[in-house]
Write a protein that holds these residues in place. Structure first.
Motif, PDB file in Angstrom:
ATOM      1  N   ASP A  25       0.858  -1.186   0.000  1.00  0.00           N
ATOM      2  CA  ASP A  25       0.000   0.000   0.000  1.00  0.00           C
ATOM      3  C   ASP A  25       0.898   1.242   0.000  1.00  0.00           C
ATOM      4  OD1 ASP A  25      -1.947   1.871   0.208  1.00  0.00           O
ATOM      5  OD2 ASP A  25      -2.670   1.261   2.201  1.00  0.00           O
ATOM      6  N   VAL A  26       0.903   1.963  -1.115  1.00  0.00           N
ATOM      7  CA  VAL A  26       1.752   3.149  -1.236  1.00  0.00           C
ATOM      8  C   VAL A  26       0.941   4.431  -1.366  1.00  0.00           C
ATOM      9  CG1 VAL A  26       3.684   1.877  -2.234  1.00  0.00           C
ATOM     10  CG2 VAL A  26       1.917   2.811  -3.745  1.00  0.00           C
ATOM     11  N   THR A  27      -0.360   4.356  -1.153  1.00  0.00           N
ATOM     12  CA  THR A  27      -1.180   5.572  -1.217  1.00  0.00           C
ATOM     13  C   THR A  27      -0.928   6.427   0.020  1.00  0.00           C
ATOM     14  OG1 THR A  27      -3.037   4.420  -0.171  1.00  0.00           O
ATOM     15  CG2 THR A  27      -2.985   4.461  -2.573  1.00  0.00           C
ATOM     16  N   GLY A  28      -0.974   7.740  -0.210  1.00  0.00           N
ATOM     17  CA  GLY A  28      -0.789   8.670   0.899  1.00  0.00           C
ATOM     18  C   GLY A  28       0.655   9.016   1.195  1.00  0.00           C
ATOM     19  N   ILE A  29       1.607   8.494   0.396  1.00  0.00           N
ATOM     20  CA  ILE A  29       3.020   8.810   0.610  1.00  0.00           C
ATOM     21  C   ILE A  29       3.586   9.447  -0.665  1.00  0.00           C
ATOM     22  CG2 ILE A  29       3.303   6.932   2.287  1.00  0.00           C
ATOM     23  CD1 ILE A  29       4.657   5.310   0.117  1.00  0.00           C
ATOM     24  N   LYS A  30       4.810  10.014  -0.539  1.00  0.00           N
ATOM     25  CA  LYS A  30       5.447  10.670  -1.669  1.00  0.00           C
ATOM     26  C   LYS A  30       5.737   9.665  -2.788  1.00  0.00           C
ATOM     27  CE  LYS A  30       5.933  14.928  -0.054  1.00  0.00           C
ATOM     28  NZ  LYS A  30       5.411  16.140  -0.729  1.00  0.00           N
ATOM     29  N   TYR A  31       5.707  10.194  -4.006  1.00  0.00           N
ATOM     30  CA  TYR A  31       5.871   9.335  -5.183  1.00  0.00           C
ATOM     31  C   TYR A  31       7.224   8.633  -5.177  1.00  0.00           C
ATOM     32  CZ  TYR A  31       6.409   7.981 -10.085  1.00  0.00           C
ATOM     33  OH  TYR A  31       6.630   7.280 -11.242  1.00  0.00           O
ATOM     34  N   GLU A  32       8.313   9.350  -4.863  1.00  0.00           N
ATOM     35  CA  GLU A  32       9.645   8.748  -4.860  1.00  0.00           C
ATOM     36  C   GLU A  32       9.756   7.653  -3.797  1.00  0.00           C
ATOM     37  OE1 GLU A  32      11.939   9.197  -7.037  1.00  0.00           O
ATOM     38  OE2 GLU A  32      10.808  10.742  -8.117  1.00  0.00           O
ATOM     39  N   ILE A  78       9.651   1.664  -2.325  1.00  0.00           N
ATOM     40  CA  ILE A  78       8.985   0.516  -1.675  1.00  0.00           C
ATOM     41  C   ILE A  78       8.643  -0.551  -2.706  1.00  0.00           C
ATOM     42  CG2 ILE A  78       6.902  -0.202  -0.444  1.00  0.00           C
ATOM     43  CD1 ILE A  78       6.938   2.537   0.936  1.00  0.00           C
ATOM     44  N   ILE A  79       8.124  -0.133  -3.839  1.00  0.00           N
ATOM     45  CA  ILE A  79       7.746  -1.101  -4.883  1.00  0.00           C
ATOM     46  C   ILE A  79       8.974  -1.831  -5.404  1.00  0.00           C
ATOM     47  CG2 ILE A  79       6.803  -1.311  -7.220  1.00  0.00           C
ATOM     48  CD1 ILE A  79       4.947   1.045  -6.519  1.00  0.00           C
ATOM     49  N   THR A  80      10.085  -1.118  -5.564  1.00  0.00           N
ATOM     50  CA  THR A  80      11.313  -1.744  -6.059  1.00  0.00           C
ATOM     51  C   THR A  80      11.809  -2.810  -5.082  1.00  0.00           C
ATOM     52  OG1 THR A  80      11.937   0.275  -7.217  1.00  0.00           O
ATOM     53  CG2 THR A  80      13.688  -1.329  -6.774  1.00  0.00           C
ATOM     54  N   ASN A  81      11.804  -2.488  -3.804  1.00  0.00           N
ATOM     55  CA  ASN A  81      12.309  -3.431  -2.797  1.00  0.00           C
ATOM     56  C   ASN A  81      11.367  -4.617  -2.582  1.00  0.00           C
ATOM     57  OD1 ASN A  81      14.616  -1.887  -2.302  1.00  0.00           O
ATOM     58  ND2 ASN A  81      13.557  -0.624  -0.755  1.00  0.00           N
ATOM     59  N   ASP A  82      10.069  -4.354  -2.541  1.00  0.00           N
ATOM     60  CA  ASP A  82       9.108  -5.412  -2.202  1.00  0.00           C
ATOM     61  C   ASP A  82       8.650  -6.238  -3.397  1.00  0.00           C
ATOM     62  OD1 ASP A  82       9.356  -4.364   0.273  1.00  0.00           O
ATOM     63  OD2 ASP A  82       7.301  -3.580   0.431  1.00  0.00           O
TER      64      ASP A  82
END
Length: 251
Positions: free
Chosen positions: A179-186, A191-195
């Motif tokens: 879940d990456v909503t609500g955080i900065k784009y970078e 997070i997506i790259t690592n997970d």
């Protein structure tokens, strides 16, 4: 000498006569008892018939018992219902017998352990067996083969029984979308790259979609595809929608 011989003959005749008299008395007594039993049975039967007639007169409409035609129709309907009931019982018995007979025959279960999966399926399905399939990865077995079988091959079983098979398949990592909503784009990209990208191959992050929404801060991820906790599979395309207030300021 002659007098001594006659005495036993007289005694024997007397004994025979006494025995016959006793037999006659016993037979008469038995006949009397039989007559009594028959009379008692006749009385009981008369009572049963009386109560049956009384019961019929209660449950049936008035006049149907006294009317010979109505009584005849009722008797025929009763006989027809009885025949239908008996036929139904016979049909059920025949069906049950056929099912039990066909399913009750035992045969030697084929051994499919180590065989290619489709060959194993065809072999067992031709014998009328139900299959329960489980998949796991084993590095010491060829891919797409049967690792284990239960019941084991070579034993006698009945058709229609369930055979449990474990198939060796390639291991697949189940990666869920964070879940990456609500955080900065970078930060979301990191997070997506690592997970995700570090584990899955052929996953693409598409260019971000920009919107202008006063409810969110600038450069915040507003929505994502796939949604949080969705399983990410191969060739998945990730789309992030980002709030961009700079567009409004430029206008």
């Amino acid at each position: 000498m002659s007098r001594k011989k006659n005495k036993p003959e007289i005694n024997t005749k007397e004994k025979q006569e006494k025995t016959e008299i006793k037999i006659e008395k016993v037979e008469k007594a038995e006949k009397i008892e039989i007559k009594k039993d028959n009379k008692q049975f006749s009385n009981i039967l008369d009572k049963i018939i009386f109560y049956i007639k009384k019961f019929i007169s209660i449950i049936l409409p008035d006049g149907i018992v006294s009317d010979s035609k109505s009584l005849l129709v009722f008797g025929r309907l009763t006989l027809f219902a009885l025949i239908v009931f008996v036929l139904q019982i016979l049909v059920v018995c025949i069906v049950v017998f056929v099912i039990v007979k066909s399913g009750g025959e035992s045969f030697v279960l084929p051994d499919v352990q180590g065989k290619e999966v489709f060959q194993a399926f065809n072999t067992l399905e031709k014998e009328g067996m139900n299959l329960n399939i489980q998949t796991h990865y084993f590095n010491n077995y060829p891919l797409g083969t049967v690792v284990s079988q239960e019941p084991k091959g070579g034993i006698k079983v009945k058709r229609g029984r369930t055979v449990y098979l474990v198939i060796n398949v390639a291991e697949q990592a189940l990666v869920k979308m964070p879940d990456v909503t609500g955080i900065k784009y970078e930060e979301a990209l990191s997070i997506i790259t690592n997970d995700v990208l570090s584990t899955m191959t052929n996953v693409t992050i598409l260019p971000k979609v920009e919107i202008n929404d006063s409810l969110y801060e600038n450069d915040i991820v507003v929505s994502q595809i796939p949604a949080a906790e969705d399983v990410v599979s191969m060739n998945t395309e990730i789309i992030l929608t980002v709030n961009n207030k700079k567009t409004q300021n430029q206008q």
